[in-house]
Design a protein around this motif. Sequence first.
Motif, PDB file in Angstrom:
ATOM      1  N   THR B 154       0.842  -1.197   0.000  1.00  0.00           N
ATOM      2  CA  THR B 154       0.000   0.000   0.000  1.00  0.00           C
ATOM      3  C   THR B 154       0.878   1.247   0.000  1.00  0.00           C
ATOM      4  OG1 THR B 154      -0.097  -0.033   2.410  1.00  0.00           O
ATOM      5  CG2 THR B 154      -1.954  -1.038   1.260  1.00  0.00           C
ATOM      6  N   ALA B 155       0.331   2.347  -0.480  1.00  0.00           N
ATOM      7  CA  ALA B 155       1.040   3.629  -0.457  1.00  0.00           C
ATOM      8  C   ALA B 155      -0.001   4.749  -0.459  1.00  0.00           C
ATOM      9  CB  ALA B 155       1.958   3.765  -1.667  1.00  0.00           C
ATOM     10  N   ARG B 156       0.458   5.945  -0.081  1.00  0.00           N
ATOM     11  CA  ARG B 156      -0.471   7.066  -0.018  1.00  0.00           C
ATOM     12  C   ARG B 156      -0.062   8.108  -1.055  1.00  0.00           C
ATOM     13  NH1 ARG B 156      -3.856   9.156   3.910  1.00  0.00           N
ATOM     14  NH2 ARG B 156      -3.238   7.740   5.555  1.00  0.00           N
ATOM     15  N   CYS B 157      -1.046   8.646  -1.743  1.00  0.00           N
ATOM     16  CA  CYS B 157      -0.758   9.715  -2.688  1.00  0.00           C
ATOM     17  C   CYS B 157      -0.334  10.950  -1.887  1.00  0.00           C
ATOM     18  CB  CYS B 157      -2.002  10.036  -3.529  1.00  0.00           C
ATOM     19  SG  CYS B 157      -1.782  11.480  -4.575  1.00  0.00           S
ATOM     20  N   HIS B 158       0.863  11.492  -2.232  1.00  0.00           N
ATOM     21  CA  HIS B 158       1.388  12.598  -1.434  1.00  0.00           C
ATOM     22  C   HIS B 158       0.570  13.864  -1.600  1.00  0.00           C
ATOM     23  CE1 HIS B 158       4.833  10.360  -0.234  1.00  0.00           C
ATOM     24  NE2 HIS B 158       5.123  10.069  -1.482  1.00  0.00           N
ATOM     25  N   TRP B 159      -0.196  13.920  -2.680  1.00  0.00           N
ATOM     26  CA  TRP B 159      -0.907  15.157  -2.976  1.00  0.00           C
ATOM     27  C   TRP B 159      -2.293  15.171  -2.380  1.00  0.00           C
ATOM     28  CZ3 TRP B 159       2.362  18.590  -4.740  1.00  0.00           C
ATOM     29  CH2 TRP B 159       3.516  18.114  -5.363  1.00  0.00           C
ATOM     30  N   CYS B 160      -3.072  14.119  -2.643  1.00  0.00           N
ATOM     31  CA  CYS B 160      -4.469  14.181  -2.200  1.00  0.00           C
ATOM     32  C   CYS B 160      -4.768  13.190  -1.087  1.00  0.00           C
ATOM     33  CB  CYS B 160      -5.421  13.984  -3.373  1.00  0.00           C
ATOM     34  SG  CYS B 160      -5.419  12.310  -4.009  1.00  0.00           S
ATOM     35  N   ARG B 161      -3.749  12.484  -0.596  1.00  0.00           N
ATOM     36  CA  ARG B 161      -3.862  11.605   0.562  1.00  0.00           C
ATOM     37  C   ARG B 161      -4.708  10.363   0.318  1.00  0.00           C
ATOM     38  NH1 ARG B 161       0.240  12.751   2.855  1.00  0.00           N
ATOM     39  NH2 ARG B 161      -0.382  12.074   4.933  1.00  0.00           N
ATOM     40  N   HIS B 162      -5.053  10.056  -0.930  1.00  0.00           N
ATOM     41  CA  HIS B 162      -5.735   8.799  -1.219  1.00  0.00           C
ATOM     42  C   HIS B 162      -4.807   7.635  -0.884  1.00  0.00           C
ATOM     43  CE1 HIS B 162      -9.620   9.247  -2.766  1.00  0.00           C
ATOM     44  NE2 HIS B 162      -9.351   9.735  -3.968  1.00  0.00           N
ATOM     45  N   VAL B 163      -5.339   6.527  -0.380  1.00  0.00           N
ATOM     46  CA  VAL B 163      -4.516   5.356  -0.095  1.00  0.00           C
ATOM     47  C   VAL B 163      -4.678   4.341  -1.232  1.00  0.00           C
ATOM     48  CG1 VAL B 163      -4.048   3.477   1.498  1.00  0.00           C
ATOM     49  CG2 VAL B 163      -4.715   5.695   2.379  1.00  0.00           C
ATOM     50  N   PHE B 164      -3.553   3.893  -1.748  1.00  0.00           N
ATOM     51  CA  PHE B 164      -3.572   2.927  -2.846  1.00  0.00           C
ATOM     52  C   PHE B 164      -3.155   1.557  -2.356  1.00  0.00           C
ATOM     53  CE2 PHE B 164      -3.504   6.749  -5.164  1.00  0.00           C
ATOM     54  CZ  PHE B 164      -4.117   6.440  -6.360  1.00  0.00           C
ATOM     55  N   GLY B 165      -3.726   0.554  -2.924  1.00  0.00           N
ATOM     56  CA  GLY B 165      -3.281  -0.797  -2.626  1.00  0.00           C
ATOM     57  C   GLY B 165      -3.092  -1.550  -3.933  1.00  0.00           C
ATOM     58  N   VAL B 166      -2.100  -2.450  -3.964  1.00  0.00           N
ATOM     59  CA  VAL B 166      -1.883  -3.237  -5.179  1.00  0.00           C
ATOM     60  C   VAL B 166      -2.865  -4.401  -5.141  1.00  0.00           C
ATOM     61  CG1 VAL B 166      -0.210  -4.484  -6.549  1.00  0.00           C
ATOM     62  CG2 VAL B 166       0.532  -2.597  -5.108  1.00  0.00           C
TER      63      VAL B 166
END
Lengths: 89, 440
Positions: B154-166
Amino acid sequence: MSDGGGSLGLLALGPASAVGLYWTLYRYYRNTDKSHAFERETTVEAKPVTGAEHDRKVDEVKGTQQKRIEDDNVADYRDRVERMDGDSS
Amino acid sequence: MSNANTPPPVPSAGPAPTGPGSPRDVPPLPGQLGIDPATLPEPIRDELLAPDPVAIDTAAEELKDGLNRCPKCGATEIRQRPGTDLLICMFCRNEWHGQRVEEEFGLGEGIDQLKGTVIASGARDIEADASVLMTFKCTGCGAEVTVNTENAMTARCHWCRHVFGVNEQVSNGAVPDAVLPFHIRKDDAVARIRQFVDKRRLFALKEFKEQFTPENVVGVYMPYMIVDANASADVAGHGEIKTREYTRGSDENKKTYYDADVYRVQRHVDFTVDDLPLESSTERSDFNTRVNTNNIINTILPFDTKNAVKWNASYLSGYTSEKRDSDVEQMRPRVEDQLLSIARAQVESSVGRYDRGVRWERERLDLHGTRWVAMYLPVWLYSYHQPGGNGGMLHYIAVNGRTGETMGSVPVQQWKLLATAITVGTFLEGIALWILGHTS
């Protein structure tokens, strides 16, 4: 104690207990002998084992001092032996 | 004879292959053969119509864009609720349960009917050129977010703080079919590790004791293959039954002798194995205890893999992960080895009458069918690096993230252990000499 075997055994007590203690403690700390006991911790459904009706007496042993058959591996499940012909692998 | 060092002639750059059947041809749609299989002879038709190796598709279509949205409010701030299999939305507090793969894909059924090799979509072969870095385009703001699948999912978008998961089952082996969430909390794992080490302090390495901080334990999702198998095994060898036991010699030199009948023994067993876990990382499946302590992590198996849920990267939020790097075919010899061991354990009770034991000499495994599911299993891992030759040794203390089973390797202060062993040996030798001196 007059017999030679007994006194030799008693003399070996010191070195044997030193080695035994070392290995026991070493294994207790390092657990190098541990692994997953999949033979008994996995769900296995087996049909009844067959083949007992084909067991045949082939020989006799007289006057051996060995308590067990040579190279007894009935409980060494992970000791791999020669593969038979027609093995699927 | 030509010189072996001369390179082979460069092939002439002729026209690239073209036309039907060449790589330049537009590939047909999946499932299309170009001819009606019904017109072909039966053996060929059976082969053409046989299912592809990927028989179970565990991919989650709804999660492919990398955004795990709360089904209620659509937020991406989703975490596992500690100690449960529930996912919780940190925004609206909605909770929901992941689907158990056992029921959804029928993984516990029909093992005795298994034929061939059935591979779930998350356990497919890893492509050599697949990158471990996955890049997403954030659907919230359009920025690019990169996830290093070597150690995180998982990672977080640095700009809009959305959390991403593979979530997409990419061909680098990072996304499994299922995940078994952590149940044992960190506090509990720390307490178990402390308890384990407290029982092993006397001869532990001084530096290890000084630096012991179990709070540094890390929650790791380890990659495993969960294998179901349908197999038969034959074993053959010799067994002995004792017929007589007698002693010879005088009182002082008595020796026991045995007579025995020798039998030729053979056994056959048909069996199925449900959920056999195997490390699917090459490094982790190396159990050479002289150079590593991976056997420690192996010992805390098994897990309650029946409760595994369908892959959702949100379960990995806050944990690290390791990536699978072994394909099914690479792991097959290990499966066969373990199945043979299981077969040998199964036949043991049938040779009880051979009271002097059995020497198995030959064995055979017929593997009728296997089913492979890739799974991430939860392990709390405490590690200590002991300096030394060849890069030293990395000692692990591992806690099963579901059952709490704890196992570890505590480095030993060699001189202390040796000195103790020699002291005890010398003391006992002294007693032995005293007895000998007083009896002779």
